[in-house]
Design an enzyme around this catalytic site. Structure first.
Site, PDB file in Angstrom:
ATOM      1  N   SER A 691       0.800  -1.219   0.000  1.00 59.61           N
ATOM      2  CA  SER A 691       0.000   0.000   0.000  1.00 59.61           C
ATOM      3  C   SER A 691       0.835   1.273   0.000  1.00 59.61           C
ATOM      4  O   SER A 691       0.325   2.331  -0.352  1.00 59.61           O
ATOM      5  CB  SER A 691      -0.933   0.008   1.207  1.00 59.61           C
ATOM      6  N   LYS A 734      -8.872   2.759   6.005  1.00 58.27           N
ATOM      7  CA  LYS A 734      -7.863   3.796   5.723  1.00 58.27           C
ATOM      8  C   LYS A 734      -8.503   5.175   5.617  1.00 58.27           C
ATOM      9  O   LYS A 734      -7.969   6.165   6.137  1.00 58.27           O
ATOM     10  CB  LYS A 734      -7.116   3.445   4.433  1.00 58.27           C
TER      11      LYS A 734
END
EC number: 3.4.21.53
Length: 811
Positions: A691, A734
């Site tokens: 990520s 997130k």
């Protein structure tokens, strides 16, 4: 007998040596004055006997150190033995030799003489140390008394003729040797007595050995008496029981107890509603039970088996509530949020209300600890009106835990599935299989493979437990399994289940769960429900943000419980307060200093500093990435306790920047002239995953071009060598972490647009979510113009999109 003059005279210092053939003995010690028959089969031993017979019939008898050695060497033979005389030698038809030898005197091997066919040794007689007359008389009397006591306890151990011979011996040394030869000591103790030349020590040790044998004989006698008594008691009980049966039979009025028990079993089998196979098996086993003696072990095994068959809920069902509105109300009362699991359960109830027979679905609730997986299964049982059964599979390694043991084993039992059905007494409960991802396997089998038949709707209508050894219908059961992660569940098992993911709760959801469920529950549990206790909104959010870091609400409930306990202590002291108000400022008074701090937006726009988004097991988190450029030789340093995947992302980012050096107006040889250091703070925490690829690349370009990065911007995504942005997971968590940290602009991969539907609308309206497909687009949005100062204000936040708060930067 060999004549050795003055052999027993203590003042004799030296004796003449004798050259004799050696006969090694395996498991017998020959004492002086002892006549013993020997059977010899070894060629060397036979040759030694033959030589002795041809010469003067004298031979040396010594014990081997280990009886299992067929061809002993010099070191395998004891040095102290007995000089003896061969009285008779007879060759048998099978090739062995029977010899009759008589021990004469102790001897010690001085030297081994040359010889090929047998051992020939130089032997010197052993001088014995005598005793004064008074001491000799006392020792002789003591040894005789010990021997008489031994004979009294072991009448068959020593033949009567030997006892009579011992009674006539007057010489103390001869008495000791004769008793030692005929009392059943072990070889080690007999050799010790043979090696002892001091008569006083020998008689002392002999008395001790005899007393030990007397104690052992006494214990053996007690054991024999106890066993005999038990056997007599069993025989007596059996005889009395048979007499009672015969008397009852003669009276003809009442049946015996065994007959009444069998009749009751037969009535229960007739009344029990079960499958055809089960009824047939029960009648067959009952027939076997009638023909099996009650005292046999098999009688108990068959009896237990019939009990299991009768006690199972073959056709017993609880009434299922198909009222969808009532079920929805119950689910909402028990749980806040969890819309997808609730929707799936209501769909099942709707189908069941329309179809008479529906195969029970197998739901798998996957999520972090504390999000309510097991309690949701309980709510399903309450909403549908079914019984609830829970089995924990964590640490289960044995296949028999699921399928049961075969009846060939002692103590065999059915598996956990059948045992739980017997307890619940109905055939259609809600069956919760907890921790299905924590099963393991060893030499006893793979329990996850055994679960395939249980959880497969096409097979579980005919589940075969090893103990029952017949088909049992599990298709009416509503199976709910729980797991923390999918990767540890075998793929064939996943294929049998419908996966429903329970993500972590948002702070807004945690706040509602705390106010609606946890706080009232803990006030009641801690005995302060009758007091006026209120938690302010800021106090609850402070506990959530500063004292817990989790996806669920388990630790949140613990912290609320801590506050309630401290209030209960104040109430118990009689402080007189009837009302307590918990505010954000007073939380630290009860819970101490904050345990955690959440990532926050940076104060300034800085070169080489980028805010990324990461996912952990307790939810999303902000992740800062820093890059420093220094003159050097082109070394790339990556720090922060990063995993292999993150290091590869950093290397991919460097390669991408090198390939676009002209576009970024960077020296194409920067990788040779400068050292690059990429660091991710909080180095004590392990980090891994793809990520952070776009975050590292942005930080690297910012450091090389000296362009600051907007502080109110966060990003996530995987990068390729050509700059493509690939999708990543955990988007919902997130974005929530970015919102919590004060971030307003978020860049995510274009292919993650589908995940935006999971974002709560109240949060999506406050954010500008940008979809990107290439690294060039991200750099255009993240880097400030070259003439901007590091402390310039960030651009204003764009308005959120009307549908999902996202826009495509390429449009």
């Amino acid at each position: 007998m060999i004549h050795i003059p003055k052999l027993f005279r203590q003042e004799e210092e030296e004796m003449s040596s004798l050259s004799l053939p050696l006969l090694p003995l395996r498991d017998i010690v020959v004492f002086p004055y002892m006549v013993v028959p020997l059977f010899i089969g070894r060629e060397r031993s036979i040759a030694a006997l033959a030589t002795a017979m041809d010469q003067d019939k004298h031979i040396f008898l010594a014990v081997q150190t280990r009886p299992d050695i067929d061809d002993p060497g010099k070191n395998d033979i004891k040095t102290i033995g007995t000089i003896g005389t061969v009285l008779q030698m007879l060759r048998l038809s099978d090739g062995t030799v029977k010899a009759l030898v008589e021990g004469s005197v102790r001897g010690r091997i001085v030297n081994f003489l040359p010889g090929e066919d047998f051992f020939k040794v130089e032997v010197r007689p052993v001088i014995e140390t005598g005793l004064p007359l008074a001491e000799e008389t006392a020792f002789t009397r003591t040894v005789r008394e010990s021997f008489d006591a031994f004979v009294k306890h072991n009448k068959d151990a020593v033949p009567p003729e030997i006892q009579a011979n011992i009674a006539t011996i007057t010489n103390a040394s001869q008495l000791a040797d004769t008793i030692a030869a005929h009392v059943p000591f072990n070889i080690k103790n007999k050799q010790r007595l043979l090696e002892e030349a001091d008569l006083k020590h020998r008689m002392t040790e002999l008395s001790g050995f005899i007393r030990s044998e007397i104690e052992i004989a006494g214990i053996e006698q007690k054991i024999k008496q106890r066993v005999k008594k038990q056997m007599e008691q069993h025989q007596k009980n059996y005889y009395l029981n048979e007499q009672m049966r015969a008397i009852k039979k003669e009276m003809g009025g009442d049946k015996d107890e065994a007959g009444e028990e069998l009749a009751e079993l037969e009535r229960r089998i007739k009344r029990k509603k079960m499958s055809k196979e089960g009824a047939r098996k029960a009648r067959h086993e009952l027939k076997k039970l009638k023909n099996t003696p009650p005292m046999s072990a098999e009688h108990t095994v068959i009896r237990n088996y019939i009990d299991w068959i009768i006690s199972l809920p073959w056709l017993s069902r609880s009434k299922v509530n198909n009222n969808i509105d009532a079920a929805e109300t119950i689910l909402n009362e028990d749980h806040y949020g969890l819309e997808k699991p609730k929707e799936r359960i209501l769909e099942y109830l709707a189908v069941q209300s329309l179809v008479k027979k529906v195969k029970g679905p197998i739901l798998c609730l996957v999520g972090p600890p504390g999000v309510g997986k097991t309690s949701l299964a309980k709510s399903v049982a309450r909403a549908t009106g079914r019984n609830f059964v829970r089995i924990s599979l964590g640490g289960v390694r044995d296949e028999a835990e699921i399928r049961g043991h075969r009846r060939t084993y002692i103590g065999s039992m059915p598996g956990k599935i059948i045992q739980a059905l017997r307890k619940t007494s109905v055939n259609n409960p809600v069956f919760c299989l907890d921790e299905v991802d924590k099963m393991s396997m060893d030499f006893r089998g793979d329990p996850s493979a055994a679960l395939l038949e249980v959880l497969d709707p096409e097979q579980n209508f005919a589940f075969n437990d090893h103990y029952l050894d017949m088909d049992y219908d599990l298709s009416d059961i509503l199976f709910v399994t729980t797991a923390n992660s999918l990767h540890s569940i075998p793929l064939p098992l996943q294929d049998r289940m419908e996966i429903i993911k329970l993500p972590g709760y948002t702070e807004y959801e945690k706040y509602n769960i705390a106010t609606q469920f946890l706080i009232p529950k803990q006030l009641k549990a801690n005995g302060v429900a009758d007091r006026e206790i209120t938690f302010s909104k800021n106090a609850v959010y402070t506990i959530i943000q500063r004292y817990t870091r989790e996806a669920g609400v388990r630790n949140l409930e613990r912290e609320i419980s801590t506050i309630c306990r401290k209030i209960a202590r104040e109430v118990a002291k009689g402080n007189g307060h009837h009302s307590f108000r918990i505010t954000a400022g007073t939380v630290a008074k009860y819970l101490g200093p904050p345990s955690y701090h959440h990532g926050q937006m940076e104060n300034d726009d800085r070169v080489g500093l980028v805010t990324g988004l990461a996912w952990t097991q307790v939810g999303g988190e902000l992740l800062s990435v820093e890059t420093a450029i220094m003159p050097g030789k082109g070394e790339l340093t990556i720090t922060g306790k990063l995993g292999d995947v993150m290091k590869e992302s950093a290397q991919a980012a460097v390669s991408y920047v090198r390939s676009r050096s002209d576009q970024f107006k960077i020296d194409s040889d920067f990788h040779k002239k400068f050292d690059i250091h990429i660091h991710v703070p909080e180095g004590a925490i392990p980090k891994d995953g793809p990520s952070a690829g776009v975050t590292m690349c942005t930080s690297l370009v910012s450091a090389l071009t000296k362009k600051p990065v907007y502080r109110n911007l966060a990003m996530t995504g995987e990068i390729t060598l050509r700059g493509r942005v690939l999708p990543v997971g955990g988007i919902r968590d997130k974005i929530l972490a970015a919102h919590r940290g004060g971030i307003h602009r978020i860049i995510i991969p274009k292919e993650c647009e589908k995940d935006l539907n999971e974002i709560p609308p109240t949060i999506a309206k406050k954010l500008e979510i940008i979809l990107s497909e290439h690294m060039d687009e991200i750099l255009d949005l993240a880097l400030k113009p070259a003439d901007s100062a590091a402390g310039d204000p960030a651009p204003p936040v764009a308005a959120a999109q009307p549908e999902n708060g996202a826009k495509n930067s390429a449009n």
